[in-house]
Design an enzyme around this catalytic site. Structure first.
Site, PDB file in Angstrom:
ATOM      1  N   CYS A 115       0.890  -1.161   0.000  1.00  0.00           N
ATOM      2  CA  CYS A 115       0.000   0.000   0.000  1.00  0.00           C
ATOM      3  C   CYS A 115       0.927   1.209   0.000  1.00  0.00           C
ATOM      4  O   CYS A 115       1.504   1.542   1.037  1.00  0.00           O
ATOM      5  CB  CYS A 115      -0.914   0.020   1.217  1.00  0.00           C
ATOM      6  SG  CYS A 115      -1.934   1.509   1.264  1.00  0.00           S
TER       7      CYS A 115
ATOM      8  N   CYS B 116      -0.404   4.232   2.411  1.00  0.00           N
ATOM      9  CA  CYS B 116      -0.442   4.153   3.877  1.00  0.00           C
ATOM     10  C   CYS B 116      -0.145   2.735   4.319  1.00  0.00           C
ATOM     11  O   CYS B 116       0.989   2.289   4.227  1.00  0.00           O
ATOM     12  CB  CYS B 116      -1.760   4.674   4.438  1.00  0.00           C
ATOM     13  SG  CYS B 116      -3.231   3.924   3.714  1.00  0.00           S
ATOM     14  N   SER B 117      -1.153   2.003   4.768  1.00  0.00           N
ATOM     15  CA  SER B 117      -0.887   0.684   5.348  1.00  0.00           C
ATOM     16  C   SER B 117      -2.067  -0.258   5.148  1.00  0.00           C
ATOM     17  O   SER B 117      -2.272  -1.148   5.956  1.00  0.00           O
ATOM     18  CB  SER B 117      -0.591   0.832   6.834  1.00  0.00           C
ATOM     19  OG  SER B 117      -1.664   1.503   7.463  1.00  0.00           O
ATOM     20  N   CYS B 118      -2.856  -0.057   4.098  1.00  0.00           N
ATOM     21  CA  CYS B 118      -4.043  -0.887   3.868  1.00  0.00           C
ATOM     22  C   CYS B 118      -3.655  -2.358   3.814  1.00  0.00           C
ATOM     23  O   CYS B 118      -2.675  -2.733   3.176  1.00  0.00           O
ATOM     24  CB  CYS B 118      -4.729  -0.471   2.573  1.00  0.00           C
ATOM     25  SG  CYS B 118      -5.358   1.215   2.662  1.00  0.00           S
TER      26      CYS B 118
END
Lengths: 115, 193
Positions: B98, B101-103
Site C-alpha cells: 500500500c 499508507c498501510s491498507c
C-alpha cells in the site's frame, strides 16, 4: 463515551463496503488504454504521484464505489467505477525496469482520461 | 532506541490512566488483545490458502470472488469487505504493497507488520520489487513476470502462494505450517517442507 467490550466488538465487524449498488455508466472498458490525469489536489487523494501522467490499460472493472477523494473533501459519495489498471514497470520507472514486470493499481473514473 | 521494557512500562502507564479516568473498561482491553492475538490474523489466511491448495473448486471460487469465498470460511471482519486473491505461479510472482499508507486485509492477515507500513517498503516495493524480494531472500526467475499490487483504494489483496514442491502428500491441516504471513503478502514463498 467509555470504551466497553461491546464497543470493541462492534469495531471489528464489517463496517460495510464502499461498494455501491448504483447504476453508473463506466467511462472505460477492459482493455482500453488510459492515461492517469496529472492532477495535484490539495488534501486527500488515492491517486499517487508516481502514477500521474502515466499510460496504462484497464485490467478489471471492479464495479461502482464511493469516491474516496470527494468523501474526504466533504463533497459527497460521487459513486463511480473503480478499475484495476495495469501499468508496465517501464512506463512508470523507465527503460531499465524489466520489460515483463508491471504494477496494478485501483483507480476511479475521475482519475482517468483516454490515451 | 527504546527498549521493550520502556515500551511495556509506557503501555502499563497508559492503561492504568485510561482505566482510572474511566475512559476504558478492562474487559475492552482484554477483548482487543484476544481479537488480534487469536481471532484476526494470518492463521485465518493460512486456512484459506491450505484449502485452496487441496480443493480445486474452492480455489476457483477464491480467485473468482475472494470476498465471498473468505466469508464462506467464516472470516468476516473489518478491512475484508472487498477482497482480491492473486495467484503465484512459476511464471508470475505477485507482491502486495500500500504505497499511500498501510491498507491490509485484517480478517485474513491481521494487522500489518511494521516493515509493511515503513516508507522504504512502500516506496521500493513499487519501484524495485525484485530488489525487495532479493532482500527477503526470495528468488524469482529473471524471465518470470513480477506484478505489484498497490492497494491504494478500496480493495484488499492477498497472494495465493505456490504450493511448495515436496508437499504433495500433505494434509490440509499439515499444510497450514507452510503458509506464512509473508508468503501471503508476496515477499516470500511458502515454506518448503
Amino acid at each position: 463515551m467509555k470504551i466497553t467490550r461491546e464497543v470493541v466488538q462492534g469495531l471489528y465487524k464489517q463496517t460495510g463496503t464502499a461498494r455501491v449498488d448504483t447504476d453508473v455508466a463506466a467511462s472505460f472498458q477492459v482493455g482500453d488504454t488510459i492515461q492517469a490525469r496529472n492532477i495535484n489536489p490539495t488534501g486527500h487523494t488515492r491517486l499517487p504521484r508516481y502514477i500521474r501522467g502515466k499510460k496504462g490499460s484497464i485490467a478489471t472493472d471492479n464495479g461502482v464505489f464511493k469516491f474516496a477523494d470527494s468523501l474526504a473533501h466533504g463533497a459527497g459519495t460521487q459513486p463511480q467505477h473503480l478499475y484495476s489498471v495495469r501499468f508496465t514497470a517501464q512506463e512508470i520507472w523507465g527503460g531499465e525496469a524489466p520489460a515483463q514486470d508491471s504494477l496494478y493499481i485501483d483507480l476511479w473514473d475521475d482519475y482517468l482520461e483516454p490515451a | 532506541m527504546t527498549s521493550d521494557a520502556d515500551v511495556a512500562l509506557r503501555v502499563r502507564a497508559l492503561e492504568s490512566l485510561l482505566l482510572e479516568k474511566g475512559l476504558v473498561e478492562a474487559p475492552a482491553i482484554d477483548e482487543i488483545i484476544d481479537l488480534f492475538e487469536n481471532r484476526l490474523g494470518p492463521q485465518n489466511g493460512a486456512k484459506v490458502i491450505a484449502r485452496a491448495w487441496t480443493d480445486p473448486e474452492f480455489k476457483a471460487r477464491l480467485l473468482a470472488n475472494a470476498t465471498d469465498a473468505i466469508v464462506e470460511m467464516g472470516y468476516e471482519a473489518v478491512q475484508g469487505e472487498d477482497m482480491v486473491v492473486v495467484e503465484n505461479t512459476p511464471r508470475i510472482h505477485n507482491l502486495v504493497v500500500c504505497t499511500l499508507c498501510s491498507c491490509f486485509p485484517w480478517a485474513t492477515l491481521g494487522l500489518p507488520p511494521v516493515w509493511y507500513k515503513s516508507a522504504p517498503y512502500r516506496a521500493r516495493a513499487a519501484s524495485d520489487p525484485r530488489g525487495v524480494l532479493a532482500e527477503f531472500g526470495t528468488a524469482i526467475a529473471d524471465d518470470a513476470e513480477v506484478r505489484v499490487w498497490d492497494s491504494n483504494a478500496e480493495l484488499r489483496y492477498m497472494v495465493l502462494p505456490e504450493r511448495p514442491a515436496g508437499s504433495e502428500g500433505m494434509s490440509e491441516e499439515d499444510l497450514l505450517a507452510l503458509v506464512t504471513r509473508d508468503s501471503m503478502i508476496g515477499v516470500s514463498h511458502a515454506v518448503t517442507p
